[in-house]
Write a protein that holds these residues in place. Structure first.
Motif, PDB file in Angstrom:
ATOM      1  N   ARG A  80      33.143   3.414   6.826  1.00 58.90           N
ATOM      2  CA  ARG A  80      34.151   2.506   7.392  1.00 58.90           C
ATOM      3  C   ARG A  80      33.514   1.221   7.896  1.00 58.90           C
ATOM      4  N   TYR A  81      32.335   1.331   8.518  1.00 59.00           N
ATOM      5  CA  TYR A  81      31.687   0.162   9.108  1.00 59.00           C
ATOM      6  C   TYR A  81      30.655  -0.475   8.179  1.00 59.00           C
ATOM      7  N   SER A  82      30.651  -0.062   6.920  1.00 62.35           N
ATOM      8  CA  SER A  82      29.744  -0.690   5.946  1.00 62.35           C
ATOM      9  C   SER A  82      30.188  -2.116   5.633  1.00 62.35           C
ATOM     10  N   HIS A  83      31.468  -2.401   5.949  1.00 59.51           N
ATOM     11  CA  HIS A  83      31.993  -3.764   5.827  1.00 59.51           C
ATOM     12  C   HIS A  83      32.797  -4.085   7.080  1.00 59.51           C
ATOM     13  N   PHE A  84      32.659  -5.289   7.577  1.00 67.85           N
ATOM     14  CA  PHE A  84      33.550  -5.815   8.603  1.00 67.85           C
ATOM     15  C   PHE A  84      34.445  -6.820   7.885  1.00 67.85           C
ATOM     16  N   GLY A  85      35.641  -6.365   7.500  1.00 66.87           N
ATOM     17  CA  GLY A  85      36.490  -7.199   6.653  1.00 66.87           C
ATOM     18  C   GLY A  85      35.858  -7.336   5.289  1.00 66.87           C
ATOM     19  N   GLU A  86      35.600  -8.574   4.885  1.00 65.36           N
ATOM     20  CA  GLU A  86      34.968  -8.836   3.586  1.00 65.36           C
ATOM     21  C   GLU A  86      33.444  -8.876   3.685  1.00 65.36           C
ATOM     22  N   GLN A  87      32.916  -8.850   4.889  1.00 66.48           N
ATOM     23  CA  GLN A  87      31.473  -9.009   5.093  1.00 66.48           C
ATOM     24  C   GLN A  87      30.746  -7.668   4.972  1.00 66.48           C
ATOM     25  N   ALA A  88      29.839  -7.574   4.012  1.00 69.76           N
ATOM     26  CA  ALA A  88      29.020  -6.362   3.850  1.00 69.76           C
ATOM     27  C   ALA A  88      27.975  -6.301   4.953  1.00 69.76           C
ATOM     28  N   ARG A  89      27.642  -5.085   5.394  1.00 66.41           N
ATOM     29  CA  ARG A  89      26.681  -4.910   6.476  1.00 66.41           C
ATOM     30  C   ARG A  89      25.559  -3.977   6.036  1.00 66.41           C
ATOM     31  N   ALA A  90      24.412  -4.130   6.677  1.00 69.40           N
ATOM     32  CA  ALA A  90      23.273  -3.265   6.380  1.00 69.40           C
ATOM     33  C   ALA A  90      23.577  -1.843   6.854  1.00 69.40           C
ATOM     34  N   GLU A  91      22.910  -0.861   6.252  1.00 64.95           N
ATOM     35  CA  GLU A  91      23.166   0.540   6.594  1.00 64.95           C
ATOM     36  C   GLU A  91      22.891   0.819   8.069  1.00 64.95           C
ATOM     37  N   GLU A  92      21.793   0.252   8.598  1.00 62.74           N
ATOM     38  CA  GLU A  92      21.468   0.516   9.997  1.00 62.74           C
ATOM     39  C   GLU A  92      22.519  -0.060  10.947  1.00 62.74           C
ATOM     40  N   GLU A  93      23.179  -1.155  10.524  1.00 58.09           N
ATOM     41  CA  GLU A  93      24.247  -1.720  11.339  1.00 58.09           C
ATOM     42  C   GLU A  93      25.461  -0.799  11.352  1.00 58.09           C
ATOM     43  N   ALA A  94      25.804  -0.261  10.179  1.00 60.07           N
ATOM     44  CA  ALA A  94      26.932   0.664  10.079  1.00 60.07           C
ATOM     45  C   ALA A  94      26.664   1.935  10.879  1.00 60.07           C
ATOM     46  N   VAL A  95      25.426   2.403  10.838  1.00 57.01           N
ATOM     47  CA  VAL A  95      25.040   3.604  11.589  1.00 57.01           C
ATOM     48  C   VAL A  95      25.152   3.340  13.092  1.00 57.01           C
ATOM     49  N   HIS A  96      24.726   2.153  13.515  1.00 55.99           N
ATOM     50  CA  HIS A  96      24.796   1.813  14.943  1.00 55.99           C
ATOM     51  C   HIS A  96      26.243   1.759  15.411  1.00 55.99           C
ATOM     52  N   SER A  97      27.127   1.175  14.608  1.00 51.74           N
ATOM     53  CA  SER A  97      28.552   1.130  14.964  1.00 51.74           C
ATOM     54  C   SER A  97      29.110   2.545  15.086  1.00 51.74           C
ATOM     55  N   SER A  98      28.721   3.407  14.141  1.00 56.49           N
ATOM     56  CA  SER A  98      29.180   4.803  14.170  1.00 56.49           C
ATOM     57  C   SER A  98      28.698   5.500  15.441  1.00 56.49           C
ATOM     58  N   MET A  99      27.469   5.190  15.844  1.00 60.36           N
ATOM     59  CA  MET A  99      26.918   5.770  17.061  1.00 60.36           C
ATOM     60  C   MET A  99      27.720   5.348  18.284  1.00 60.36           C
ATOM     61  N   LEU A 100      28.075   4.053  18.375  1.00 60.74           N
ATOM     62  CA  LEU A 100      28.843   3.570  19.521  1.00 60.74           C
ATOM     63  C   LEU A 100      30.168   4.311  19.641  1.00 60.74           C
ATOM     64  N   VAL A 101      30.819   4.538  18.510  1.00 58.01           N
ATOM     65  CA  VAL A 101      32.124   5.208  18.511  1.00 58.01           C
ATOM     66  C   VAL A 101      31.977   6.682  18.876  1.00 58.01           C
ATOM     67  N   MET A 102      31.041   7.386  18.222  1.00 55.03           N
ATOM     68  CA  MET A 102      30.897   8.813  18.490  1.00 55.03           C
ATOM     69  C   MET A 102      30.366   9.071  19.894  1.00 55.03           C
ATOM     70  N   ALA A 103      29.535   8.169  20.404  1.00 48.20           N
ATOM     71  CA  ALA A 103      29.065   8.312  21.782  1.00 48.20           C
ATOM     72  C   ALA A 103      30.246   8.165  22.743  1.00 48.20           C
ATOM     73  N   THR A 104      31.129   7.214  22.450  1.00 45.47           N
ATOM     74  CA  THR A 104      32.327   7.040  23.278  1.00 45.47           C
ATOM     75  C   THR A 104      33.182   8.298  23.241  1.00 45.47           C
ATOM     76  N   VAL A 105      33.319   8.898  22.063  1.00 46.77           N
ATOM     77  CA  VAL A 105      34.043  10.164  21.945  1.00 46.77           C
ATOM     78  C   VAL A 105      33.393  11.221  22.842  1.00 46.77           C
ATOM     79  N   MET A 106      32.074  11.313  22.793  1.00 48.51           N
ATOM     80  CA  MET A 106      31.352  12.295  23.599  1.00 48.51           C
ATOM     81  C   MET A 106      31.613  12.089  25.092  1.00 48.51           C
ATOM     82  N   PHE A 107      31.550  10.822  25.545  1.00 50.09           N
ATOM     83  CA  PHE A 107      31.793  10.538  26.960  1.00 50.09           C
ATOM     84  C   PHE A 107      33.228  10.907  27.347  1.00 50.09           C
ATOM     85  N   MET A 108      34.180  10.706  26.426  1.00 53.39           N
ATOM     86  CA  MET A 108      35.569  11.100  26.689  1.00 53.39           C
ATOM     87  C   MET A 108      35.690  12.610  26.863  1.00 53.39           C
TER      88      MET A 108
END
Length: 292
Positions: A80-108
């Protein structure tokens, strides 16, 4: 399944959502730690909203296998986070975004009980932490959240106990407000069990992270023919009974976008998917209360 396409929330809309979320003690705890890591990434508001989406996915998964689905959810988020709109992103960036979301889930999920030993999502949290511990930024985020929580607790007291996934015990309905006969009569509810409806709305109101989330309650009550088809009357009722001010024009715009038929709301659109989740929660709570 999580939609593969992600689009940033418009800045103006983010500001509206953020002001509403500031009322949530847990969001206040998470806001600055998430902000520290938001450069070229998800904003704190977006991380929270995306986490609520994941919570919806977990809610729809059998409780005994939720902890096994974490790896799959991480892969879906990374795509999902491999692209921000039309902008392609590096794998490590997509992984970091995924971490922010799943960490937020964990804190919830961690605030589902007063003590860790009795937390119904303890195994799920452990699995999330295990997966995220290998990702850069996670340890720093946990450290910052711990510091932020200490400040919040010192100033405002302990965080409220909430189960975001919705695992409920029978005693959850023990301390519901008993609305007066006058309040019920002035609510305008014309069918069903008005007391149960008001109590269900009371239980749902803290889940409303944006003003237009209230469309889920309005549309469901309208579908059941519990209220007259007047948005102004509904907004007045919410204000008079619960002290929450809603913009009827904004609500009507949302209703036109979604349509009155809940069955035609689409999981493709973030707002409609979130509102469908809220409708399902409201139906579940109202169903239990009407049987009491």
């Amino acid at each position: 399944m999580i939609d593969e396409q992600f689009k940033h929330i418009e800045k103006q809309k983010q500001e509206r959502i953020k002001k509403k979320l500031y009322e949530d003690p847990l969001f206040r705890v998470l806001y600055i730690p998430l902000w520290f890591q938001h450069n070229n990434d998800l904003s704190p508001v977006e991380a929270w909203q995306e986490a609520m989406m994941v919570i919806g996915e977990l809610r729809a998964t059998e409780s005994d296998i939720r902890h096994l689905e974490i790896a799959s959810l991480m892969e879906q988020l990374k795509e999902r986070y491999s692209h921000f709109g039309e902008q392609a992103r590096a794998e490590e960036e997509a992984v970091h975004s995924s971490m922010l979301v799943m960490a937020t889930v964990m804190f919830m999920l961690e605030v589902a009980s007063e003590d860790w030993k009795n937390n119904p999502h303890r195994r799920l949290c452990r699995n999330i932490s295990g997966v995220l511990s290998r990702i850069g930024g996670f340890k720093e985020l946990c450290h910052d959240v711990k510091d932020s929580e200490k400040g919040e607790v010192d100033d405002e007291g302990p965080l409220p106990i909430r189960d975001f996934i919705g695992t409920k015990k029978e005693q959850e309905f023990a301390d519901l407000p008993q609305f007066s006969k006058e309040t019920i009569e002035k609510s305008g509810l014309k069918a069903g069990n008005p007391l149960a409806v008001l109590q269900a709305i009371h239980l749902m109101k803290d889940k409303m992270t944006a003003d237009n989330d209230w469309i889920s309650i309005y549309a469901e009550l309208l579908d059941r023919e519990y209220i007259v088809k007047t948005m102004t009357s509904f907004c007045s009722m919410i204000n008079n009974v619960f002290g929450i001010s809603l913009n009827s024009r904004y609500m009507n715009t949302t209703l036109r976008d979604h349509g009155e038929d809940i069955d035609k709301w689409s999981e493709v659109y973030d707002d409609q998917r979130r509102h469908l989740d809220l409708v399902r929660d409201f139906r579940k709570i109202l169903g239990k209360l009407e049987k009491k």
